[in-house]
Design a protein around this motif. Structure first.
Motif, mmCIF file in Angstrom:
data_model
loop_
_atom_site.group_PDB
_atom_site.id
_atom_site.type_symbol
_atom_site.label_atom_id
_atom_site.label_comp_id
_atom_site.label_asym_id
_atom_site.label_seq_id
_atom_site.Cartn_x
_atom_site.Cartn_y
_atom_site.Cartn_z
ATOM 1 N N UNK A 52 0.820 -1.222 0.000
ATOM 2 C CA UNK A 52 0.000 0.000 0.000
ATOM 3 C C UNK A 52 0.850 1.268 0.000
ATOM 4 N N UNK A 53 2.161 1.123 0.142
ATOM 5 C CA UNK A 53 3.047 2.282 0.139
ATOM 6 C C UNK A 53 2.972 2.958 -1.233
ATOM 7 N N UNK A 54 2.829 4.280 -1.263
ATOM 8 C CA UNK A 54 2.760 4.965 -2.562
ATOM 9 C C UNK A 54 3.988 4.660 -3.437
ATOM 10 N N UNK A 55 3.751 4.523 -4.723
ATOM 11 C CA UNK A 55 4.811 4.150 -5.666
ATOM 12 C C UNK A 55 6.000 5.107 -5.609
ATOM 13 N N UNK A 56 5.753 6.386 -5.434
ATOM 14 C CA UNK A 56 6.853 7.356 -5.369
ATOM 15 C C UNK A 56 7.780 7.050 -4.197
ATOM 16 N N UNK A 57 7.207 6.607 -3.088
ATOM 17 C CA UNK A 57 8.041 6.263 -1.930
ATOM 18 C C UNK A 57 8.808 4.970 -2.164
ATOM 19 N N UNK A 58 8.186 4.018 -2.860
ATOM 20 C CA UNK A 58 8.896 2.776 -3.211
ATOM 21 C C UNK A 58 10.101 3.100 -4.084
ATOM 22 N N UNK A 59 9.887 3.991 -5.056
ATOM 23 C CA UNK A 59 10.983 4.390 -5.944
ATOM 24 C C UNK A 59 12.086 5.108 -5.167
ATOM 25 N N UNK A 60 11.700 5.938 -4.191
ATOM 26 C CA UNK A 60 12.687 6.654 -3.375
ATOM 27 C C UNK A 60 13.539 5.654 -2.590
ATOM 28 N N UNK A 61 12.903 4.647 -2.020
ATOM 29 C CA UNK A 61 13.630 3.636 -1.254
ATOM 30 C C UNK A 61 14.613 2.893 -2.159
ATOM 31 N N UNK A 62 14.164 2.533 -3.354
ATOM 32 C CA UNK A 62 15.050 1.829 -4.286
ATOM 33 C C UNK A 62 16.223 2.706 -4.713
ATOM 34 N N UNK A 63 15.966 3.976 -4.926
ATOM 35 C CA UNK A 63 17.037 4.907 -5.311
ATOM 36 C C UNK A 63 18.054 5.043 -4.175
#
Length: 67
Positions: A52-63
């Motif tokens: 449920x975590x917003x996609x933008x935050x998932x991308x931030x974590x991966x970055x």
């Protein structure tokens, strides 16, 4: 347990309560994002694994992880 409201429980002083709430699928996005910065590593990790975590935050974590 979530009768008190997920947003209220996400601010509970007990990290165990916050961790359970972080895994709840109906926790609002802003509360999930706030819990990413939780002082308890296990709470933050639970949130990071939430679908449920917003996609933008998932991308931030991966970055940040260099992925």
């Amino acid at each position: 347990m979530l009768d008190a409201g997920p947003a209220l429980l996400s601010r509970d002083p007990d990290a165990g309560v916050r961790k359970v709430v972080a895994a709840h699928p109906n926790l609002p996005g802003p509360d999930l994002v706030r819990l990413l910065d939780d002082p308890s590593e296990s709470v933050a990790a639970t949130v990071a694994a939430s679908p449920a975590l917003p996609a933008a935050e998932m991308e931030r974590i991966l970055t940040l992880a260099g992925v």
